[in-house]
Design a protein around this motif. Structure first.
Motif, PDB file in Angstrom:
ATOM      1  N   ARG A  89       0.834  -1.217   0.000  1.00 54.51           N
ATOM      2  CA  ARG A  89       0.000   0.000   0.000  1.00 54.51           C
ATOM      3  C   ARG A  89       0.861   1.256   0.000  1.00 54.51           C
ATOM      4  N   GLU A  90       1.907   1.241   0.844  1.00 46.22           N
ATOM      5  CA  GLU A  90       2.780   2.414   0.942  1.00 46.22           C
ATOM      6  C   GLU A  90       3.537   2.651  -0.370  1.00 46.22           C
ATOM      7  N   ILE A  91       4.085   1.605  -0.952  1.00 47.84           N
ATOM      8  CA  ILE A  91       4.827   1.738  -2.216  1.00 47.84           C
ATOM      9  C   ILE A  91       3.907   2.236  -3.326  1.00 47.84           C
ATOM     10  N   MET A  92       2.693   1.694  -3.383  1.00 46.77           N
ATOM     11  CA  MET A  92       1.747   2.134  -4.413  1.00 46.77           C
ATOM     12  C   MET A  92       1.382   3.604  -4.236  1.00 46.77           C
ATOM     13  N   ALA A  93       1.116   4.005  -2.990  1.00 47.46           N
ATOM     14  CA  ALA A  93       0.729   5.393  -2.725  1.00 47.46           C
ATOM     15  C   ALA A  93       1.879   6.363  -3.028  1.00 47.46           C
ATOM     16  N   LYS A  94       3.076   6.027  -2.584  1.00 47.72           N
ATOM     17  CA  LYS A  94       4.236   6.915  -2.796  1.00 47.72           C
ATOM     18  C   LYS A  94       4.576   7.089  -4.274  1.00 47.72           C
ATOM     19  N   ASN A  95       4.311   6.053  -5.062  1.00 46.23           N
ATOM     20  CA  ASN A  95       4.699   6.076  -6.463  1.00 46.23           C
ATOM     21  C   ASN A  95       3.524   6.222  -7.429  1.00 46.23           C
ATOM     22  N   GLY A  96       2.323   6.371  -6.886  1.00 44.69           N
ATOM     23  CA  GLY A  96       1.141   6.543  -7.726  1.00 44.69           C
ATOM     24  C   GLY A  96       0.913   5.367  -8.670  1.00 44.69           C
ATOM     25  N   LEU A  97       1.190   4.164  -8.189  1.00 39.96           N
ATOM     26  CA  LEU A  97       1.090   2.970  -9.034  1.00 39.96           C
ATOM     27  C   LEU A  97      -0.341   2.476  -9.178  1.00 39.96           C
ATOM     28  N   LYS A  98      -0.611   1.936 -10.344  1.00 36.64           N
ATOM     29  CA  LYS A  98      -1.881   1.276 -10.649  1.00 36.64           C
ATOM     30  C   LYS A  98      -1.577  -0.201 -10.903  1.00 36.64           C
ATOM     31  N   PRO A  99      -2.587  -1.069 -10.872  1.00 33.52           N
ATOM     32  CA  PRO A  99      -2.338  -2.501 -11.083  1.00 33.52           C
ATOM     33  C   PRO A  99      -1.523  -2.826 -12.332  1.00 33.52           C
ATOM     34  N   ASP A 100      -1.803  -2.144 -13.438  1.00 35.42           N
ATOM     35  CA  ASP A 100      -1.073  -2.436 -14.676  1.00 35.42           C
ATOM     36  C   ASP A 100       0.391  -2.005 -14.631  1.00 35.42           C
ATOM     37  N   ASP A 101       0.752  -1.156 -13.677  1.00 36.44           N
ATOM     38  CA  ASP A 101       2.140  -0.704 -13.550  1.00 36.44           C
ATOM     39  C   ASP A 101       3.032  -1.761 -12.902  1.00 36.44           C
ATOM     40  N   ILE A 102       2.423  -2.749 -12.293  1.00 37.58           N
ATOM     41  CA  ILE A 102       3.182  -3.709 -11.483  1.00 37.58           C
ATOM     42  C   ILE A 102       3.510  -4.950 -12.309  1.00 37.58           C
ATOM     43  N   THR A 141      -5.191  -6.077  -2.405  1.00 31.07           N
ATOM     44  CA  THR A 141      -4.597  -4.802  -2.000  1.00 31.07           C
ATOM     45  C   THR A 141      -4.376  -3.914  -3.217  1.00 31.07           C
ATOM     46  N   VAL A 142      -3.753  -4.479  -4.241  1.00 33.18           N
ATOM     47  CA  VAL A 142      -3.409  -3.709  -5.435  1.00 33.18           C
ATOM     48  C   VAL A 142      -4.652  -3.296  -6.221  1.00 33.18           C
ATOM     49  N   ASN A 159     -16.672 -15.846  -6.491  1.00 30.66           N
ATOM     50  CA  ASN A 159     -16.025 -17.160  -6.456  1.00 30.66           C
ATOM     51  C   ASN A 159     -14.507 -17.059  -6.603  1.00 30.66           C
ATOM     52  N   PHE A 160     -13.944 -15.932  -6.121  1.00 33.05           N
ATOM     53  CA  PHE A 160     -12.495 -15.688  -6.139  1.00 33.05           C
ATOM     54  C   PHE A 160     -11.935 -15.740  -7.554  1.00 33.05           C
ATOM     55  N   LYS A 161     -12.732 -15.266  -8.508  1.00 35.64           N
ATOM     56  CA  LYS A 161     -12.326 -15.350  -9.912  1.00 35.64           C
ATOM     57  C   LYS A 161     -12.236 -13.978 -10.590  1.00 35.64           C
ATOM     58  N   ASP A 162     -12.152 -12.900  -9.823  1.00 33.53           N
ATOM     59  CA  ASP A 162     -11.984 -11.586 -10.427  1.00 33.53           C
ATOM     60  C   ASP A 162     -10.687 -11.607 -11.244  1.00 33.53           C
ATOM     61  N   PRO A 163     -10.780 -11.477 -12.561  1.00 37.66           N
ATOM     62  CA  PRO A 163      -9.590 -11.646 -13.400  1.00 37.66           C
ATOM     63  C   PRO A 163      -8.473 -10.649 -13.092  1.00 37.66           C
ATOM     64  N   GLU A 164      -8.833  -9.430 -12.721  1.00 36.87           N
ATOM     65  CA  GLU A 164      -7.811  -8.422 -12.414  1.00 36.87           C
ATOM     66  C   GLU A 164      -7.073  -8.789 -11.125  1.00 36.87           C
ATOM     67  N   VAL A 165      -7.792  -9.236 -10.114  1.00 37.73           N
ATOM     68  CA  VAL A 165      -7.168  -9.646  -8.852  1.00 37.73           C
ATOM     69  C   VAL A 165      -6.280 -10.865  -9.083  1.00 37.73           C
ATOM     70  N   ILE A 166      -6.784 -11.845  -9.806  1.00 35.66           N
ATOM     71  CA  ILE A 166      -6.021 -13.067 -10.074  1.00 35.66           C
ATOM     72  C   ILE A 166      -4.761 -12.744 -10.870  1.00 35.66           C
ATOM     73  N   GLU A 167      -4.863 -11.848 -11.848  1.00 30.94           N
ATOM     74  CA  GLU A 167      -3.696 -11.492 -12.660  1.00 30.94           C
ATOM     75  C   GLU A 167      -2.597 -10.881 -11.789  1.00 30.94           C
TER      76      GLU A 167
END
Length: 192
Positions: A89-102, A141-142, A159-167
């Protein structure tokens, strides 16, 4: 449950608590038992240990309470994941990261953390598995920005199948970090 998921996690502490309450209620009504049930030659202590110190059971009785050494879990995940969630959370906030950036999240942890939080992997089958999966929890988290109870319940509904979370969860890699391993379990989570 820590390796594969399963509902029994919700039951194990409840069974012990139920037994304790039942015992106290029966004792209040006068039920007695063997005076050496713990330390006797066929007592509980010898049944579970070759060597033991029976005096430790009552040391500090009425003065020291184990509850005072308890930790508070800030997230609805396995406690050992809390620091990892905070760091992401801290790294994402400090760097303005989005899921696709990781591209990858490398988690250095104790051996216990890797074996306990890494066993289930990115695709849990039930809510306990989701809460015990470092991969899935960090995916939440991301992507969702949260690890509260509602976030895990919402994941259950899909059913724990959100494709963005799983990716994102698939991009988590856990490694043993010697410094973390030496500190475990003393620095598991913040103590109050």
């Amino acid at each position: 449950y820590g390796q594969t998921g399963g509902d029994v996690k919700r039951l194990n502490a409840g069974i012990a608590a139920s037994g304790g309450v039942r015992s106290a209620l029966l004792a209040r009504r006068g039920l007695t038992g063997p005076p050496t049930i713990l330390e006797g030659k066929r007592g509980l202590l010898q049944a579970f240990a070759d060597t033991y110190d029976a005096d430790k059971i009552t040391a500090g009785l009425g003065e020291a309470y184990y509850l005072q050494g308890s930790s508070f879990k800030p997230y609805s995940s396995m406690g050992i994941i809390a620091g990892q969630i905070d760091a992401v959370r801290e790294i994402m906030a400090k760097n303005g990261l989005k899921p696709d950036d990781i591209e990858e999240i490398v988690i250095g942890s104790s051996r216990t953390g890797v074996s306990h939080g890494g066993a289930i992997g990115p695709s849990p089958k039930d809510i306990t598995g989701a809460q015990f999966s470092t991969h899935f929890s960090l995916g939440l988290t991301v992507v969702k920005g949260a690890n509260d109870f509602k976030t895990y319940i919402d994941a259950l509904k899909s059913n724990f199948k959100d494709p963005e979370v799983i990716e994102v969860a698939k991009r988590v890699r856990m490694v043993v970090d010697e410094e973390c391993d030496k500190a475990f379990p003393k620095k598991l989570i913040n103590k109050v």
